[in-house]
Design an enzyme around this catalytic site. Structure first.
Site, PDB file in Angstrom:
ATOM      1  N   TYR A   1      -4.783   2.756   8.330  1.00 55.88           N
ATOM      2  CA  TYR A   1      -3.978   1.637   7.830  1.00 55.88           C
ATOM      3  C   TYR A   1      -3.482   0.693   8.916  1.00 55.88           C
ATOM      4  O   TYR A   1      -2.766  -0.258   8.645  1.00 55.88           O
ATOM      5  CB  TYR A   1      -2.790   2.130   7.005  1.00 55.88           C
ATOM      6  CG  TYR A   1      -1.925   3.172   7.690  1.00 55.88           C
ATOM      7  CD1 TYR A   1      -1.217   2.868   8.845  1.00 55.88           C
ATOM      8  CD2 TYR A   1      -1.821   4.467   7.181  1.00 55.88           C
ATOM      9  CE1 TYR A   1      -0.438   3.812   9.481  1.00 55.88           C
ATOM     10  CE2 TYR A   1      -1.041   5.425   7.809  1.00 55.88           C
ATOM     11  CZ  TYR A   1      -0.355   5.086   8.966  1.00 55.88           C
ATOM     12  OH  TYR A   1       0.416   6.024   9.590  1.00 55.88           O
TER      13      TYR A   1
ATOM     14  N   CYS B   1      38.731  24.564  18.599  1.00 55.49           N
ATOM     15  CA  CYS B   1      39.572  24.752  19.786  1.00 55.49           C
ATOM     16  C   CYS B   1      41.053  24.659  19.466  1.00 55.49           C
ATOM     17  O   CYS B   1      41.889  24.865  20.343  1.00 55.49           O
ATOM     18  CB  CYS B   1      39.202  23.755  20.882  1.00 55.49           C
ATOM     19  SG  CYS B   1      39.702  22.063  20.528  1.00 55.49           S
TER      20      CYS B   1
ATOM     21  N   ASP C   1       2.509  10.501   2.999  1.00 55.59           N
ATOM     22  CA  ASP C   1       3.442  11.448   3.599  1.00 55.59           C
ATOM     23  C   ASP C   1       2.680  12.498   4.403  1.00 55.59           C
ATOM     24  O   ASP C   1       2.427  13.601   3.938  1.00 55.59           O
ATOM     25  CB  ASP C   1       4.265  12.104   2.489  1.00 55.59           C
ATOM     26  CG  ASP C   1       5.523  12.760   3.046  1.00 55.59           C
ATOM     27  OD1 ASP C   1       5.790  12.615   4.253  1.00 55.59           O
ATOM     28  OD2 ASP C   1       6.225  13.417   2.260  1.00 55.59           O
TER      29      ASP C   1
ATOM     30  N   GLU D   1       0.856  -1.195   0.000  1.00 57.15           N
ATOM     31  CA  GLU D   1       0.000   0.000   0.000  1.00 57.15           C
ATOM     32  C   GLU D   1       0.883   1.232   0.000  1.00 57.15           C
ATOM     33  O   GLU D   1       2.039   1.173   0.428  1.00 57.15           O
ATOM     34  CB  GLU D   1      -0.889   0.002   1.247  1.00 57.15           C
ATOM     35  CG  GLU D   1      -0.099   0.196   2.529  1.00 57.15           C
ATOM     36  CD  GLU D   1      -0.835  -0.258   3.784  1.00 57.15           C
ATOM     37  OE1 GLU D   1      -0.958  -1.474   3.990  1.00 57.15           O
ATOM     38  OE2 GLU D   1      -1.264   0.625   4.531  1.00 57.15           O
TER      39      GLU D   1
ATOM     40  N   CYS E   1      37.061  21.501  24.345  1.00 58.40           N
ATOM     41  CA  CYS E   1      36.607  21.966  23.035  1.00 58.40           C
ATOM     42  C   CYS E   1      35.179  22.491  23.152  1.00 58.40           C
ATOM     43  O   CYS E   1      34.266  21.744  23.493  1.00 58.40           O
ATOM     44  CB  CYS E   1      36.673  20.831  22.028  1.00 58.40           C
ATOM     45  SG  CYS E   1      35.994  21.299  20.424  1.00 58.40           S
TER      46      CYS E   1
ATOM     47  N   LYS F   1      11.107   2.838   0.013  1.00 55.47           N
ATOM     48  CA  LYS F   1      11.078   4.265  -0.308  1.00 55.47           C
ATOM     49  C   LYS F   1      11.293   4.515  -1.793  1.00 55.47           C
ATOM     50  O   LYS F   1      12.041   3.791  -2.444  1.00 55.47           O
ATOM     51  CB  LYS F   1      12.187   4.987   0.477  1.00 55.47           C
ATOM     52  CG  LYS F   1      12.007   4.976   1.977  1.00 55.47           C
ATOM     53  CD  LYS F   1      10.745   5.680   2.368  1.00 55.47           C
ATOM     54  CE  LYS F   1      10.716   6.208   3.783  1.00 55.47           C
ATOM     55  NZ  LYS F   1      11.759   7.090   4.184  1.00 55.47           N
TER      56      LYS F   1
HETATM   57  S1  IVH Z   1       2.180   1.133   9.140  1.00 54.00           S
HETATM   58  C1  IVH Z   1       3.671  -0.604  13.063  1.00 54.00           C
HETATM   59  N1  IVH Z   1       1.294   2.032   6.848  1.00 54.00           N
HETATM   60  O1  IVH Z   1       5.071   5.897   8.105  1.00 54.00           O
HETATM   61  C2  IVH Z   1       3.670   0.070  11.756  1.00 54.00           C
HETATM   62  N2  IVH Z   1       2.611   3.483   8.162  1.00 54.00           N
HETATM   63  O2  IVH Z   1       7.860   5.338   8.818  1.00 54.00           O
HETATM   64  C3  IVH Z   1       2.758   1.209  11.699  1.00 54.00           C
HETATM   65  N3  IVH Z   1       2.894   5.716   7.221  1.00 54.00           N
HETATM   66  O3  IVH Z   1       4.773   6.316  11.550  1.00 54.00           O
HETATM   67  C4  IVH Z   1       2.889   1.985  10.481  1.00 54.00           C
HETATM   68  N4  IVH Z   1       1.687   5.384   5.411  1.00 54.00           N
HETATM   69  O4  IVH Z   1       3.198   7.639  10.046  1.00 54.00           O
HETATM   70  C5  IVH Z   1       2.013   2.302   7.933  1.00 54.00           C
HETATM   71  N5  IVH Z   1       0.391   2.723   4.834  1.00 54.00           N
HETATM   72  C6  IVH Z   1       1.102   2.982   5.915  1.00 54.00           C
HETATM   73  C7  IVH Z   1       1.696   4.230   6.121  1.00 54.00           C
HETATM   74  C8  IVH Z   1       2.459   4.448   7.258  1.00 54.00           C
HETATM   75  C9  IVH Z   1       2.419   6.263   6.098  1.00 54.00           C
HETATM   76  C10 IVH Z   1       3.776   6.413   8.172  1.00 54.00           C
HETATM   77  C11 IVH Z   1       3.372   6.326   9.609  1.00 54.00           C
HETATM   78  C12 IVH Z   1       4.538   5.726  10.316  1.00 54.00           C
HETATM   79  C13 IVH Z   1       5.644   6.005   9.363  1.00 54.00           C
HETATM   80  C14 IVH Z   1       6.744   4.996   9.538  1.00 54.00           C
END
Ligand code: IVH
Length: 720
Positions: free
Chosen positions: A236, A432, A130, A126, A453, A324
């Site tokens: 999610y 320093c 952001d 999924e 320092c 990513k």
């Molecule tokens: S799952 C235990 N699913 O990404 C895992 N996170 O880098 C819970 N985020 O803090 C996160 N889209 O704010 C999950 N489809 C998605 C997401 C997602 C964005 C964010 C979320 C999390 C961060 C982690």
């Protein structure tokens, strides 16, 4: 300009006019500070306005206005949002950057679960939204609390704001009695552009990107401002639950959709890395047309029973990862290379750039890593960028991936200005003047000035007050820097004597520029609060090289108290120093305390040596002892639920385990509060021995250590 009329010289009319002005100005300052996250006047000026108001009202009680801001004393929401402790921690995700990382993720999951390469294993894929994550707690079908992630353990209570977001249902039908829904608050591109236009037209502040706009809008102390901002929410994940939502990730998400949440339509089920990568490619292709920002694709193991077995590392789940999108690139001019000196004395080169837009964010600084990187070679002397070095004046390629610090990837030699010289990396500390040396095998050159320092001292202080360390409200990087410059705080211990020195008397904090009565009192109170500190935070806060947050937890859990830790480290320091060239076994035998520290799971030689050497260094140690004298260090109680039968026990696994992998057994035991060790000693409480157990079982028998098989172990922890 004439000063204000002394209060005892004011006539009634002048007093009435001034009260009207003062009340308007104070209300506006309150709004700017709390409502817009953008203070317009200093705390000192604000305090002066309030004092004047109080003085005039005291002299003319009959003129006090019904809307007088003096009635808001204490009620002024200066504390910001109330804190909320998450019942289930809010975690972040590990990252994958390329196809190999995704395959490695799948391999690791399989290995942990003991699944062969051909066993079926499905994942959901999924978009990674952001925005900022939010946890919504429903009880009896009613939204009772909304909290931001904060540090994962404690967030901010933004319930009133969440209630204004259309995508967030206020009531649910057919939901479990307790249900925490987690997801992302975000803003669409169109709404973001319109908001910025409105803000600009009204002379308000504009936002750099949709995520900042979403965060700034949700974190408003006045929920009416949040209501006027077009926020959206995708669900999610979930936290606390009274009943399971489903048996798979996919079904659980569908269930959230049925309950009335927005779920991302691009969520799909994949039967392995090939399909995951194909879905990643599809999502990336459609990215520009989505209308909102995403920064990658999240993969999650679909079977929730497997998710439970996989569990968590310290801050990320083993059952999910974020793949990513590739970094964004841009070319710009490298104006200067500056050297920054860090907390541990590392000299870090920073590129000052002609500002350039990299994927929507203006970048003017980037890291250059170390002197080898600038010279065009890696730690082993192999060429990078085909050996092209980087010089001041060069045209360089900047790249940025997610939140990480931008980097310089490449240089265009055809654009190099005539006369550009190779960069001469300093051999002395620019702060320093002490010699800066590079130890063998270390890519980094370090200042040897230690506490003398100033750069190291300031960075140490910044680290000390940072969020995962002492986290003192009102004392951030900027403040410690100023206090250091003025000689008010030279080392962490000084923070705890600040009130004695500057709370009263000749020189007072409240009279300093940028400070006032209120902010000074708040700071002293915040410092007072942190005199009690959990052991793991203290260890991390010391800023010892190689001793990070996780090490702080591991050491705290092992030693339990500050006294036990220092006693062990001091004893180790008095032992013969382990030399890698010597006979290891003999050296360890002659250094039992060192061996104990090394035996802690998660502690390697580099960490152990750094810890011992730092604590043994006279000036450092004196500074640490001065600090400790001001603190009450909270011992680490047996972690998690003390109902667990293995809390605090030292357990060793040996032989073949049949129902779980070694990694899973270890993680499970640790989650239940046990210490897992690799070898049997008199301190071992329990040996779990599978078929083929050899010398460890023998040793346990000799020492009279209780030994059980895998089934007995599973039965023992079954209800925990
Ligand atoms: S799952 C235990 N699913 O990404 C895992 N996170 O880098 C819970 N985020 O803090 C996160 N889209 O704010 C999950 N489809 C998605 C997401 C997602 C964005 C964010 C979320 C999390 C961060 C982690």
């Amino acid at each position: 300009m004439p000063g204000p009329t002394p209060i005892d010289k004011l006539d009634e009319d002048a007093a009435r006019r001034e009260l009207a002005d003062l009340s308007q100005n104070i209300h506006r300052a309150n709004e700017a500070y709390h409502g817009q996250d953008a203070p317009e006047i200093t705390d000192a000026d604000y305090d002066a306005l309030k004092r004047r108001l109080a003085g005039i009202e005291a002299r003319f009680p009959g003129l006090k206005r019904p809307d007088s801001p003096s009635d808001q004393v204490g009620a002024a929401p200066s504390e910001g949002f109330a804190k909320v402790r998450h019942e289930v921690r809010m975690l972040s995700l590990s990252n994958a950057f390329d196809a190999q990382d995704v395959r490695d993720f799948d391999d690791t999951v399989r290995r942990y679960l003991g699944l062969g390469a051909d066993a079926p294993l499905a994942y959901t894929a999924e978009p990674k939204i952001d925005g900022l994550s939010l946890s919504l707690r429903y009880e009896g079908g009613r939204l009772v609390q909304a909290a931001t992630r904060g540090d994962g353990e404690t967030g901010e209570n933004v319930t009133r704001n969440a209630l204004t977001v259309d995508d967030i249902p206020q009531t649910l039908t057919g939901a479990p009695d307790v249900l925490e829904v987690r997801g992302e608050v975000y803003m669409s591109h169109a709404d973001f552009a319109a908001l910025n236009e409105r803000q600009a037209a009204a002379g308000g502040k504009t936002f750099a990107n949709p995520r900042n706009a979403a965060a700034g809008s949700l974190r408003q102390l006045d929920p009416e401002i949040t209501r006027s901002r077009p926020l959206r929410f995708f669900a999610y994940a979930w936290g606390a639950l009274s009943d399971a939502l489903a048996e798979t990730q996919m079904d659980a998400i569908k269930r959230l959709g049925d309950l009335g949440f927005q779920i991302n339509p691009l969520t799909t089920l994949c039967d392995g890395p090939d399909e995951m990568l194909a879905q990643y490619a599809r999502i990336e292709t459609g990215r520009a047309g989505l209308g909102y920002d995403i920064d990658g694709v999240v993969y999650k193991v679909n079977d929730l029973a497997l998710q439970r077995r996989l569990g968590f590392r310290s801050t990320t789940p083993r059952w999910a990862t974020a793949h990513k999108f590739a970094a964004e690139l841009a070319w710009t001019r490298l104006e200067r290379i500056e050297i920054q000196v860090g907390r541990t004395g590392a000299l870090s080169p920073v590129a000052r750039l002609t500002p350039v837009n990299v994927g929507g964010v203006m970048v003017s600084n980037a890291t250059l890593h170390n002197e080898d990187y600038i010279a065009g070679r890696d730690a082993r002397g192999q060429p990078i960028r085909e050996g092209r070095d980087i010089r001041e004046g060069d045209l360089v390629q900047v790249y940025r991936a997610g939140d990480v610090i931008p980097k310089i990837a490449d240089v265009d030699l055809s654009q190099r200005p005539g006369g550009a010289q190779p960069f001469a990396f300093p051999q002395t500390c620019p702060e320093c003047g002490s010699e800066a040396i590079r130890e063998e095998g270390d890519a980094v050159r370090r200042c040897t000035g230690g506490l003398i320092c100033p750069a190291q001292a300031v960075e140490k202080l910044k680290h000390f007050v940072s969020r995962a360390a002492f986290d003192i409200e009102g004392l951030g990087a900027k403040q410690v820097e100023q206090f250091y410059q003025d000689g008010w705080i030279k080392e962490p211990a000084d923070i705890f004597t600040l009130k004695d020195r500057y709370g009263s008397g000749m020189q007072q904090l409240k009279n300093r520029e940028g400070w006032g009565e209120k902010s000074a009192e708040n700071l002293f109170a915040a410092i007072e609060e942190k005199r009690r500190i959990p052991l793991n935070r203290l260890i991390f806060a010391l800023g010892i090289r190689h001793v990070g947050e996780v090490a702080g937890q591991v050491l705290a859990r092992h030693f339990g108290s500050w006294d036990a830790l220092t006693a062990a480290v001091d004893a180790a320091a008095a032992e013969p120093i382990l030399n890698a060239l010597e006979d290891r076994k003999a050296a360890l035998a002659a250094s039992p305390h060192y061996a104990e520290i090394l035996g802690i799971d998660g502690v390697g030689e580099t960490l152990a040596r750094s810890l011992i050497a730092t604590m043994d260094q006279e000036a450092e140690r004196a500074s640490i002892d001065r600090l400790a004298a001001h603190l009450t260090v909270e011992d680490v109680a047996a972690p998690q639920d003390s109902a667990s039968p293995v809390v605090g026990k030292t357990v060793v696994f040996t032989g073949t385990l049949e129902k779980m992998t070694r990694a899973e057994a270890k993680a499970r035991a640790e989650a239940l509060g046990a210490k897992v060790s690799g070898s049997v000693s008199a301190k071992t409480d329990l040996l779990v021995a599978g078929p083929g157990a050899g010398s460890k079982a023998k040793k346990a028998a000799e020492l009279g250590v209780e030994t059980i098989d895998e089934d007995a172990w599973l039965a023992l922890i079954a209800d925990a």
